[in-house]
Design an enzyme around this catalytic site. Structure first.
Site, PDB file in Angstrom:
ATOM      1  N   LYS A 141       8.357 -21.472 -15.107  1.00 60.95           N
ATOM      2  CA  LYS A 141       8.926 -20.133 -15.055  1.00 60.95           C
ATOM      3  C   LYS A 141       9.859 -19.900 -16.245  1.00 60.95           C
ATOM      4  O   LYS A 141      10.769 -20.701 -16.506  1.00 60.95           O
ATOM      5  CB  LYS A 141       9.722 -19.945 -13.755  1.00 60.95           C
ATOM      6  CG  LYS A 141       8.890 -20.034 -12.486  1.00 60.95           C
ATOM      7  CD  LYS A 141       8.016 -18.820 -12.295  1.00 60.95           C
ATOM      8  CE  LYS A 141       7.295 -18.859 -10.966  1.00 60.95           C
ATOM      9  NZ  LYS A 141       6.431 -17.674 -10.751  1.00 60.95           N
ATOM     10  N   LYS A 253      -4.026 -13.394  -6.685  1.00 62.90           N
ATOM     11  CA  LYS A 253      -3.337 -13.920  -5.501  1.00 62.90           C
ATOM     12  C   LYS A 253      -4.019 -13.328  -4.267  1.00 62.90           C
ATOM     13  O   LYS A 253      -3.647 -12.233  -3.809  1.00 62.90           O
ATOM     14  CB  LYS A 253      -1.854 -13.550  -5.544  1.00 62.90           C
ATOM     15  CG  LYS A 253      -1.056 -14.317  -6.601  1.00 62.90           C
ATOM     16  CD  LYS A 253       0.401 -13.915  -6.589  1.00 62.90           C
ATOM     17  CE  LYS A 253       1.263 -14.917  -7.350  1.00 62.90           C
ATOM     18  NZ  LYS A 253       0.850 -15.139  -8.734  1.00 62.90           N
TER      19      LYS A 253
END
Length: 325
Positions: A141, A253
């Protein structure tokens, strides 16, 4: 055909908080549901992420609460697009009634997993544990801390990782245009010295959802690919970005995208370069998502389900939920 319908909400605390450019995430909340007929039961999971583009948990709960104890196929396929996580959960449960595949079967049909690293300096230690567990692709991240600090960690991380590793950078839409350029330029320089560094596979969602045109332009200017994530959180968004000309990587997703049957139709028609990814669902939602990944992945990229280290073991926890369903 009617099915008996039951549901129960859940809460799971992360072992360590998940830091992204959207903020800190401590607790995963969702809903486990079951559909049953005279033959057996099918299980589904509703795992919304409202700040990512799905409905809220409360909207999903309101929808479940207003349903009768017996529902029809027509009810399931009339769930509106604004309840995308509900679409996935109910269709998955319906498909589960006709399939006896185990989660292991789905896992065995998918090649490799990408391990999620924590933001910041913790990644410098966590990658070693994941490497020992067999991971060779990692996602880190970015856009969480100051860019100068993250670039220093990035340099240390790329020097530490074996050259056979692959690294994905996930900004969650948290970069400015100037920062995105700097990251892409830095990654291109690293790619030029590929023999002595890991492969930077792509930068995921560098800019916010409303800046698709700028991401299209950046994708043409640099060798490091860009992958869309938040921009394609739902099926409607996926279709829009494809219509606007995006032909590079799509991070899918399934848990929040919407209808599995419509996703199948889209992927089979357009043969997109898709990376299937987790929404931190339980084994119930994960099984359905993995089956879609096994069926629809075209480019054999590592899938983004290497997240088990963010939770305690869930078997006993899930069994306690099932008792009431």
């Amino acid at each position: 055909m009617t099915y008996k319908f039951k549901f129960r909400p859940y809460r799971r605390r992360f072992v360590r908080s998940l830091a992204t450019s959207h903020g800190i995430w401590d607790i995963r909340e969702g809903i486990i549901l079951s559909l049953s007929d005279e033959v057996g039961s099918g299980w589904g999971e509703i795992a919304p992420i409202s700040w990512f583009g799905s409905e809220t948990l409360e909207q999903a709960l309101d929808f479940c609460r207003q349903l009768p104890e017996e529902i029809t196929v027509e009810t399931i396929f009339s769930i509106p697009d604004k309840l995308s996580a509900c679409q996935f959960g109910f269709e998955s449960a319906l498909e589960g009634l006709g399939s006896r595949d185990s989660c292991t079967d789905a896992i065995n049909r998918v090649s490799t997993y990408s391990g999620l690293l924590p933001a910041g300096e913790a990644a410098l230690e966590q990658w070693q544990t994941l490497w020992q567990q067999g991971y060779r692709t990692f996602k880190w991240k970015i856009g969480v801390n100051a860019i100068a600090h993250e670039l220093k960690i990035f340099e240390l991380l790329t020097h530490a990782l074996p050259t056979s590793a692959k690294l994905r950078l996930d900004a969650n839409g948290g970069l400015s245009y100037e920062e995105a350029n700097l990251w892409l330029w830095t990654c291109d320089n690293l790619r030029a010295n590929q023999e002595s560094s890991p492969e930077i596979e792509f930068i995921e969602q560098p800019l916010p959802v409303d800046r698709l045109q700028e991401m299209l332009e950046l994708n043409m200017c640099y060798a490091t690919p860009i992958a869309l994530d938040e921009s394609v959180a739902t099926l409607k968004q996926l279709e829009y970005c494809f219509q606007q000309g995006w032909r590079d990587i799509f991070v899918i997703k399934p848990g929040i995208l919407g209808s599995p049957s419509r996703l199948r139709k889209f992927c089979q028609q357009h043969k997109i370069d898709a990376v299937f990814s987790s929404v931190f669902e339980t084994a119930i939602g994960r099984q359905a998502a993995l089956q879609l990944a096994a069926e629809l992945s075209q480019h054999k990229r590592a899938i983004g389900f290497g997240i088990n280290h963010f939770f305690e073991q869930e078997e006993i926890w899930l069994q306690s939920l099932w008792k009431d369903l």
